[in-house]
Design an enzyme around this catalytic site. Structure first.
Site, PDB file in Angstrom:
ATOM      1  N   HIS A 107       0.814  -1.220   0.000  1.00  0.00           N
ATOM      2  CA  HIS A 107       0.000   0.000   0.000  1.00  0.00           C
ATOM      3  C   HIS A 107       0.848   1.271   0.000  1.00  0.00           C
ATOM      4  CE1 HIS A 107       1.027  -0.174   4.245  1.00  0.00           C
ATOM      5  NE2 HIS A 107       0.662   1.100   4.320  1.00  0.00           N
TER       6      HIS A 107
ATOM      7  N   HIS B  10       1.758   6.939  -0.019  1.00  0.00           N
ATOM      8  CA  HIS B  10       0.987   6.081   0.880  1.00  0.00           C
ATOM      9  C   HIS B  10      -0.460   6.045   0.413  1.00  0.00           C
ATOM     10  CE1 HIS B  10      -0.935   4.642   4.552  1.00  0.00           C
ATOM     11  NE2 HIS B  10       0.270   4.264   4.964  1.00  0.00           N
TER      12      HIS B  10
END
Length: 166
Positions: free
Chosen positions: A70, A85
């Site tokens: 992620h 992120h």
């Protein structure tokens, strides 16, 4: 003969960083996570993505890929280091909905797909898709960092302007 009297160049070098995600760029203060919103992770911007692709906004080196895919960190040739992120608390998905196309140490080109992500999976799990873009070492290497906001297209629109220390 007079070269010792010449002033050293005080020209600053500006680096424009393009959006790594298509969507709407917003200030970090709008990220629903205190660590990002308050700048504890570093300076930067966030993008509310309208599509599930994170691309490299510059030629650089992959310095870290989070195990759950992620998030990724890249280093620019200038020494600037970035954390991308995807979403908030998405580590809890344990990689579901994320496909990384890079590994630590890879040399990447601007426009190269780093991570593909399924926004429906993220939203369906109850997490925001907002994607912080953090300059993790801005205080060390920049004189100033200008953050831009509004609609952005990945690989085309500038989201950060960094003036480097000489």
């Amino acid at each position: 003969m007079f070269s010792k009297w010449r002033k050293k160049s005080t020209e600053s070098k500006q680096i424009d960083i393009l959006a790594p995600v298509t969507g709407k760029a917003v200030p970090l203060a709008e990220v629903p996570d205190e660590a990002f919103a308050a700048g504890h992770m570093g300076k930067g911007v966030a993008i509310e993505p309208s599509e599930g692709k994170l691309i490299s906004p510059f030629d650089g080196t992959v310095v870290h890929v989070i195990k759950s895919n992620h998030a990724v960190m890249l280093e620019h040739a200038s020494g600037l280091q970035f954390l991308f992120h995807i979403g908030i608390n998405t580590v809890s998905l344990k990689g579901e909905g994320f496909t990384s196309h890079v590994n630590i140490g890879d040399q990447v080109k601007a426009g190269q797909v780093l991570i593909e992500f399924d926004t429906a999976t993220i939203v369906g799990a109850g997490y925001p898709t907002i994607t912080p873009i953090i300059v993790t070492n801005a205080d060390e290497v920049t004189e100033s960092l200008e953050v831009l906001s509004g609609p952005v297209t990945a690989g085309k629109d500038v989201i950060l302007k960094a003036v480097m220390k000489s």
